[in-house]
Design a protein around this motif. Structure first.
Motif, PDB file in Angstrom:
ATOM      1  N   ILE A   5     -21.157  38.755  15.314  1.00 50.53           N
ATOM      2  CA  ILE A   5     -20.165  37.764  15.746  1.00 50.53           C
ATOM      3  C   ILE A   5     -19.034  37.694  14.711  1.00 50.53           C
ATOM      4  O   ILE A   5     -17.860  37.653  15.055  1.00 50.53           O
ATOM      5  CB  ILE A   5     -20.781  36.350  15.921  1.00 50.53           C
ATOM      6  N   ALA A  33     -27.491  31.450  16.465  1.00 55.24           N
ATOM      7  CA  ALA A  33     -26.735  31.543  17.714  1.00 55.24           C
ATOM      8  C   ALA A  33     -25.723  30.415  17.829  1.00 55.24           C
ATOM      9  O   ALA A  33     -24.536  30.655  18.070  1.00 55.24           O
ATOM     10  CB  ALA A  33     -27.695  31.525  18.898  1.00 55.24           C
ATOM     11  N   LEU A  71     -21.538  30.583  17.518  1.00 53.52           N
ATOM     12  CA  LEU A  71     -20.609  30.251  18.602  1.00 53.52           C
ATOM     13  C   LEU A  71     -19.650  29.138  18.190  1.00 53.52           C
ATOM     14  O   LEU A  71     -18.456  29.191  18.484  1.00 53.52           O
ATOM     15  CB  LEU A  71     -21.394  29.850  19.861  1.00 53.52           C
ATOM     16  N   VAL A 128     -16.907  30.599  16.123  1.00 52.13           N
ATOM     17  CA  VAL A 128     -15.891  31.304  16.910  1.00 52.13           C
ATOM     18  C   VAL A 128     -14.784  30.320  17.299  1.00 52.13           C
ATOM     19  O   VAL A 128     -13.595  30.605  17.142  1.00 52.13           O
ATOM     20  CB  VAL A 128     -16.517  31.929  18.184  1.00 52.13           C
TER      21      VAL A 128
END
Lengths: 127, 230
Positions: B136, B213, B217, B220
């Motif tokens: 990521i 996880a 996110l 981001v």
């Protein structure tokens, strides 16, 4: 045979994660899609825990090994890192400690506050 | 000798695993956090390559078989998470509060230090995704115009550091709840930290997996906002 079947299932879910990554335009890696798919499959009962347990545990146990090649790769990017190496080390060290301390303390604070409210605090402290 | 090592199919994997085993042996003998098996293994492989003159590409050609397993292993982190799903639901509010404050702390502290050190915008956005999982983080760095190779390097160093300091930091800051330990380690040191959380306990490992996880996110989203600040 059990292990082959488990490994096949895990690789299939990984593959489906890859497929999702190709289909959706988000900056999310295949492994995270795969993790969510696996969780969904386990929660809905599509996959029973026994279908993946032993091989899954083995893979998790040897996980640290999988980071060695990438970390050794630091040798390769040394030329780009060396001009700002002191700044990088300070930023990395300070922010890692801060994030760990703060996120842990906040989580713990909310848990204990909730425990107190429901009167379960004493039991948990005794553990 | 050097040529043989460069061409060997098994050399890279064998060297990595032996170095890791040596790290485990040292840790058992000396019981110091700095003798973290992963850290010892990485250092030992680096020294070996430098001494023998085997270049990284040749080592990696064999050793990448280890990296190949990383995606399936990450997928399997869903297993402990599933086993602790009741606990996860029970503490959902606390976990989200911890993760949001962790992600904000990461972004704010990087912004602050980047300003103090007078880093360029490019260097700043390169560092922004440093606490999240490599795959990521690479995407975030690329998106914001950072230097991806440095991002990867910093992410790995963060992970190893987090793996090494997880236990002392939890002790120092009196983080005792297993759920809180897991959130702390996963949000600060992604998958490499999670490997340590797994050793600490089932609950720690499961919460750390979840944090990779979710923190990934959240970062981001957060990083795209923070990128405008410097």
């Amino acid at each position: 045979m059990k292990y082959i079947k488990q490994f096949a299932i895990i690789l299939t879910v990984s593959f489906l994660g890859e497929a999702l990554r190709a289909l959706l335009p988000l900056p999310v890696p295949a492994s995270i899609y795969g993790l969510l798919l696996m969780l969904l499959a386990l929660c809905t009962g599509i996959l029973p825990l026994e279908a993946v347990r032993e091989t899954g545990r083995f893979l998790i146990e040897i996980m640290p090994l999988m980071f060695i090649p990438a970390a050794v790769g630091l040798l390769e990017s040394w030329d780009r890192i060396s001009p700002i190496v002191v700044e990088l080390i300070v930023v990395t060290a300070v922010s890692t400690v801060l994030v760990m301390a703060l996120s842990g303390r906040v989580t713990q604070w909310v848990i204990r506050k909730e425990n107190k409210k429901t009167g379960r605090g004493k039991e948990e402290k005794a553990q | 000798m050097r040529e043989f090592l460069c061409e060997s199919v098994f050399f890279g994997v064998a060297l990595s695993i032996l170095a890791y085993e040596a790290g485990i042996f040292l840790k058992k003998k000396l019981r110091l956090a700095i003798f973290n098996p992963l850290l010892v293994a990485v250092a030992a492989v680096m020294v070996f390559l430098l001494l023998t003159g085997v270049d990284y590409e040749s080592y990696e050609a064999g050793a990448e078989k280890l990296s190949y397993l990383l995606t399936p292993a990450t997928v399997c982190l869903a297993i402990p998470l599933y086993e602790q799903i009741g606990l996860l639901k029970h503490h959902a509010k606390a976990i989200m509060a911890g993760l949001i404050s962790g992600v904000l702390t990461s972004l704010i502290s990087i912004l602050g230090m980047a300003a103090v050190f007078g880093l360029s915008h490019e260097e700043y956005v390169t560092l922004l995704p440093k606490s999240i999982t490599t795959a990521i983080g690479m995407g975030v760095s690329q998106e914001l115009g950072g230097v991806v190779t440095i991002t990867v390097a910093v992410i790995i160093v963060t992970g190893i550091l987090g793996n090494v300091i997880a236990e002392p930091v939890c002790r120092l800051f009196k983080i005792q709840e297993p759920v809180a330990k897991g959130v702390a380690i996963g949000s600060a040191a992604h998958a490499i930290g999670t490997a340590k959380a797994m050793e600490m306990g089932e609950i720690e490992g499961a919460m750390s997996s979840l944090s990779i996880a979710v923190a990934g996110l959240l970062t981001v989203l957060g990083a795209s906002v923070f990128a405008n600040f410097l």
